[in-house]
Enzyme design. Sequence first.
Site, short mmCIF file in Angstrom:
data_model
loop_
_atom_site.label_atom_id
_atom_site.label_comp_id
_atom_site.label_asym_id
_atom_site.label_seq_id
_atom_site.Cartn_x
_atom_site.Cartn_y
_atom_site.Cartn_z
N ASP A 44 132.79 36.26 -7.63
CA ASP A 44 134.10 35.63 -7.46
C ASP A 44 133.95 34.18 -6.99
O ASP A 44 132.90 33.78 -6.46
CB ASP A 44 134.92 36.41 -6.43
CG ASP A 44 136.42 36.31 -6.67
OD1 ASP A 44 136.84 35.42 -7.44
OD2 ASP A 44 137.16 37.11 -6.10
N ASP A 76 144.36 38.14 -11.32
CA ASP A 76 144.64 39.03 -10.19
C ASP A 76 145.97 39.75 -10.39
O ASP A 76 146.26 40.73 -9.71
CB ASP A 76 144.70 38.23 -8.89
CG ASP A 76 143.32 37.87 -8.36
OD1 ASP A 76 142.33 38.45 -8.85
OD2 ASP A 76 143.23 37.02 -7.46
#
Length: 730
Positions: A472, A541
């Site tokens: 990430d 997301d």
Amino acid sequence: MNLRFVYGCLLLFARITPALAQTPPPPIAIETEHISLVLTVGGNQKLYQTYLGAKLTEADKQLLPKPGPFDAYAPAPNEAYVPAGTDNLFEPAIRVVHADGNPGLALAFADVKTSQTGDNLTTTTVHLRDPVYPVDVLLHFAAYQKEDVIKTWTEIKHREKKPVVLTQYASAMLRLHAPHYWLTQLHGDWASEAKETQSELTSGLKVIDSKLGTRPSWYHTPSFLVALDKPATETSGEVLAGTLAWTGNFRLAFEVDNLNTLRMLPGINPYASEYTLPANQSFVTPEFIFTYSTTGKGQASRNLHRWARRQGGTLDGTQPRLTLLNNWETTYAKFTEPRLDSLIGDAAKLGVDLFLLDDGWFGNKFPRNNDKAGLGDWQPNKTKLPNGIGHLVQTATKADIKFGIWVEPEAVNPKSELYSKHPDWILRLPKRPEDLSRSQLVLDLNNPKVQDFVYNTVDGLLSQNVGYIKWDNCRMITNAYSQYLGKDQSHLYIGYVQGLYKVLGRLRQKYPHLPMMLCAGGGSRADYGALKYFTEFWTSDNTDAFERVFIQWGFLNFFPANTLASHVTNWNPQHTLKFRTDVAMMGKLGYDIDVAKLSADEQQFSQQVVKDYKRLSPVIWQGDLFRLRSPYEGNQVALMYVDEAQRNAVAFGYNLHTRFHEAVIPVKLQGLDPAKRYKVTEINLMPGQKSDLPAHGQTYSGDYLMKVGLLLSDGEAKQLTSHVLELTAE
């Protein structure tokens, strides 16, 4: 005598004089099975693009207009890689400031080399050289015959006594000629990625760029479509699709000039990035990958998908992917070792290949219980994980699945031991307040010590038999200053990406096939520069199934389904589990739900879905995509995947916010063999549920399915419902 006339004659003579010393070579053709890009050397020894479009015959290539004669009062059109500082009046491809301060560059043809690799790849390198200064520019082209994709990049080098400064350095310069140009771009924000916008390009300059550093695709994606004459459809129109392979600041410039020619200049954004290049070193730009279709956007996408899977655009693109269960929406950062053991058991019960432990597993002095602390301290938290990562790997192994883990190794929280020990490793301006985003800062990957730290962090996890990494990066670069670079800050943005690639290259050398997900708080690193090191990327997301239809639709313009990580979650529990599942199945299926809270029917449904998805994944991951109905054009959305042999297909139909009594219209399928007969079976049905689609269990010819079509909804188009059909040739 008219002085202007004399001056014009002198300019014209200067342009054609080199021809006295060298006869121009024949046209240079960079070609695939269906595309021709033709470059021609003019009598003035400059290189010109004389054609880009559908493939020409050898005879027709000889009929292309030759460059010149040239107007002495205007720049010659279609120069293939235009330098700044001489006669160019528009956006240049390259600008160089020589060691003596001269900002002008001239480029004349020197030579061309072509090589063949197998029966599919042809590589062409055109060498340009400044007649006065020892500066060389190499234009590289790799043409993939069967995929109809051309990859191009530029190499700049010199032999001046002192360094030169590069202030512009496009990867390519391509031109199109049409009455009108229609640009499709992807834009958005966090949780709103890959929105399609189409606009007409008119006279002047349009720039799509990023200055975000580490998350370049947060607001705009370095990919685009340009249609000629009129907006293209999925099945009609001439269209060029292009994408830049660079995980940093990018710039896509589109300029319609006074002759209504469209000049396209993709490359690194030169913002705050004047590059000092020492003698005898090369500056190599990122690759620009493009294709050209005469039959609409759909074919352009299929070309890019095939290239990405087969030619290294994404890691192991022709190999199977892993289905997974993630713990994030079940536990967030609050969990215990026994709780994770239980979730690993749930993953095995669900039938997926992998359990992925997300954020919150590390930090002791500063425990990672939220996003405000611990980032940078990559030691397992002893309270949560008293037996470390090894215990979880063993638990997964006993359950006959793999164990994966989340990392964000490029960032640091001020509340961390790393921040205290290595303040010089952090990107931040001196004498200015720290600019925090998500309570964190960015580590300086220009620094080799930081590169080693990031490498060792990931290598240390993989050495414990971790079988998957979710990498990430939730932080853009602000307060941009590198203590390592000192006064030479203009290399910061480029050096950061080069440092990232060095780390990823080292990891891939040691772990060449380990699956990794590329994440940047969503789809903010959607580019082929990074994807060559990763098997997939996290598209957003936002896992609301309705929103995901649009997000995944946008990314599918440029990236194949096996790269789009698409999970079933509880982001919007008002959506049925079936609708959420059918949307996620459009890409690379995964789960982020509490399996134990599913009803018995929901668990049985999900287990069967995983089995069916694994059985059908070769079609979805390796098949050709046909987008049948767009969410931008109506409430009924449809797409399908067809395998190369045209024996198997999977069709998806989604009803979005349909109106009361909205008419249900048959969908004409594509990509099938007209002569074959296909049995149609609806899958992804809840236990005890029977299909209400008329086509279920029926057999049709491919010709019928493509001319008449099928209903992909029941008699009434109900909101937020979906159907998945399997087609099998008999």
